[in-house]
Write a protein that holds these residues in place. Structure first.
Motif, PDB file in Angstrom:
ATOM      1  N   LEU A  24       0.844  -1.297   0.073  1.00 27.22           N
ATOM      2  CA  LEU A  24      -0.119   0.214  -0.083  1.00 27.22           C
ATOM      3  C   LEU A  24       0.683   1.311   0.163  1.00 27.22           C
ATOM      4  O   LEU A  24       0.522   2.168  -0.683  1.00 27.22           O
ATOM      5  CB  LEU A  24      -0.838  -0.005   1.158  1.00 27.22           C
ATOM      6  N   ARG A  25       2.060   1.307   0.603  1.00 31.23           N
ATOM      7  CA  ARG A  25       2.752   2.331   0.748  1.00 31.23           C
ATOM      8  C   ARG A  25       3.510   2.589  -0.744  1.00 31.23           C
ATOM      9  O   ARG A  25       3.520   3.815  -1.165  1.00 31.23           O
ATOM     10  CB  ARG A  25       4.002   2.228   1.712  1.00 31.23           C
ATOM     11  N   TRP A  26       3.807   1.422  -1.310  1.00 31.31           N
ATOM     12  CA  TRP A  26       4.491   1.726  -2.738  1.00 31.31           C
ATOM     13  C   TRP A  26       3.209   2.298  -3.685  1.00 31.31           C
ATOM     14  O   TRP A  26       3.443   3.096  -4.309  1.00 31.31           O
ATOM     15  CB  TRP A  26       4.820   0.124  -3.083  1.00 31.31           C
ATOM     16  N   LYS A  27       1.946   1.688  -3.452  1.00 26.07           N
ATOM     17  CA  LYS A  27       0.968   2.312  -4.434  1.00 26.07           C
ATOM     18  C   LYS A  27       0.616   3.778  -4.022  1.00 26.07           C
ATOM     19  O   LYS A  27       0.211   4.308  -5.184  1.00 26.07           O
ATOM     20  CB  LYS A  27      -0.327   1.622  -4.160  1.00 26.07           C
ATOM     21  N   ARG A  28       0.878   4.063  -3.067  1.00 28.38           N
ATOM     22  CA  ARG A  28       0.377   5.618  -2.535  1.00 28.38           C
ATOM     23  C   ARG A  28       1.575   6.526  -2.770  1.00 28.38           C
ATOM     24  O   ARG A  28       1.394   7.728  -2.720  1.00 28.38           O
ATOM     25  CB  ARG A  28      -0.011   5.493  -1.050  1.00 28.38           C
ATOM     26  N   ASP A  29       2.793   6.180  -2.963  1.00 31.17           N
ATOM     27  CA  ASP A  29       4.039   6.964  -2.998  1.00 31.17           C
ATOM     28  C   ASP A  29       3.581   7.830  -4.240  1.00 31.17           C
ATOM     29  O   ASP A  29       3.411   7.089  -5.269  1.00 31.17           O
ATOM     30  CB  ASP A  29       5.150   6.145  -3.227  1.00 31.17           C
ATOM     31  N   PRO A  30       3.767   9.109  -4.089  1.00 36.70           N
ATOM     32  CA  PRO A  30       3.312   9.869  -5.370  1.00 36.70           C
ATOM     33  C   PRO A  30       4.596   9.674  -6.485  1.00 36.70           C
ATOM     34  O   PRO A  30       4.247   9.949  -7.837  1.00 36.70           O
ATOM     35  CB  PRO A  30       3.508  11.417  -4.913  1.00 36.70           C
ATOM     36  N   ARG A  31       5.775   9.485  -6.094  1.00 37.07           N
ATOM     37  CA  ARG A  31       6.799   9.122  -7.283  1.00 37.07           C
ATOM     38  C   ARG A  31       6.245   7.941  -7.883  1.00 37.07           C
ATOM     39  O   ARG A  31       6.917   7.777  -9.156  1.00 37.07           O
ATOM     40  CB  ARG A  31       8.044   8.805  -6.457  1.00 37.07           C
ATOM     41  N   ARG A  32       5.573   7.141  -7.624  1.00 38.31           N
ATOM     42  CA  ARG A  32       4.979   5.668  -8.186  1.00 38.31           C
ATOM     43  C   ARG A  32       3.714   6.057  -8.988  1.00 38.31           C
ATOM     44  O   ARG A  32       3.359   5.057  -9.518  1.00 38.31           O
ATOM     45  CB  ARG A  32       5.011   4.580  -7.172  1.00 38.31           C
ATOM     46  N   ALA A  33       3.392   7.188  -9.118  1.00 37.56           N
ATOM     47  CA  ALA A  33       2.125   7.276  -9.941  1.00 37.56           C
ATOM     48  C   ALA A  33       1.877   6.865 -11.372  1.00 37.56           C
ATOM     49  O   ALA A  33       1.115   6.205 -11.644  1.00 37.56           O
ATOM     50  CB  ALA A  33       1.804   8.920  -9.922  1.00 37.56           C
ATOM     51  N   ALA A  34       3.228   6.876 -12.060  1.00 39.66           N
ATOM     52  CA  ALA A  34       3.317   6.325 -13.387  1.00 39.66           C
ATOM     53  C   ALA A  34       3.677   4.628 -13.067  1.00 39.66           C
ATOM     54  O   ALA A  34       3.490   3.968 -14.129  1.00 39.66           O
ATOM     55  CB  ALA A  34       4.193   7.075 -14.249  1.00 39.66           C
TER      56      ALA A  34
END
Length: 263
Positions: A24-34
């Protein structure tokens, strides 16, 4: 057609409070939006139909991934030594393979990163932006470019080593599976059943056989998964030949196949 999806990874590895929170942290990370939608949509297929001959041809025909860069120069720009683009290198390699339908030579991978729209987004544009930033800060452009070549070239050799290991073990009857979500998020290079495999190269900076100096290993990240997972490691001695693909020996692979086949 044999394939592995992100849902397969989550069903196996994302079943505990700790791993669910990590995901969930990975999905929510703004850097990971793409990053998130690309990785979640990824399907591993091409590697499963690749053969030993396919990998050998790549190893023999690939351009020298490090060029003329030597370690003293390649590791002289700390900002690039520590550089991680938003898309992990393993994401880019996996997506490149599925995009071109084959394990790429270094020159094919470079073309993907520089000319393909997806490759540009994942690696080409971020690498160029990093080099420009360093030049603006006073670093010689030739040194920044050499350090980036060293960084990307070594990542390429590492992925080629993993692809070779996968193909060889599958040919030995081990139904190994791979996916970039498992690799980048849970540190699992490959798995068969409920046994996770890590491929490591010994480094004089680190203590072999331990996690000292390394990223948190799968054994720790997945320690609370139920039912419990088993873990296995193939650890190679440090490479001694500059610019060559450092791959496991047949003996390494035979021993690994014997262990992994004893489920």
């Amino acid at each position: 057609m044999l394939e592995t999806t992100a849902d397969d990874v989550l069903a196996l590895f994302c079943t505990s409070a700790g791993t669910k929170e990590r995901f969930l942290r990975w999905k929510r990370d703004p850097r990971r939006a793409a990053v998130t939608p690309a990785v979640m949509a990824h399907r591993t297929r091409v590697l499963y139909r690749s053969t030993e001959d396919d990998v050998q041809v790549v190893c023999q025909s690939t351009e020298h991934a490090l060029g003329e860069v030597r370690r003293s120069v390649g590791e002289s720009v700390q900002e690039i030594v520590d550089w991680h683009p938003d898309f992990a290198f393993t994401h880019t390699f996996h997506i490149c393979i599925e995009g071109i339908g084959a394990i790429p030579t270094y020159q094919q991978f470079r073309e993907f990163a520089l000319d393909d729209a997806a490759g540009q987004e994942m690696l080409g544009h971020p690498a160029r932006a990093m080099i420009r930033s360093l030049v603006d800060d006073g670093h010689p452009e030739w040194r920044a470019r050499a350090a980036m070549r060293w960084r990307v070239g070594n990542a390429y050799y590492g992925f080629l080593r993993e692809a070779y290991t996968l193909v060889q073990l599958r040919q030995r009857g081990i139904d190994l599976r791979v996916h970039p979500l498992a690799d980048a998020l849970f540190r699992v290079d490959a798995w068969v059943g409920r046994r996770a495999l890590s491929l490591r190269v010994g480094n004089k900076k680190f203590r072999q056989g331990t996690s000292v100096g390394r990223k948190t290993p799968a054994e720790q990240l997945l320690a609370d998964v139920e039912p419990p997972l088993e873990f296995d490691t193939i650890e190679l001695a440090a490479a001694t030949e500059f610019g060559a693909v450092h791959i496991p020996t047949a003996l390494h692979l035979d021993h690994a196949a014997a262990r992994l086949g004893s489920l």
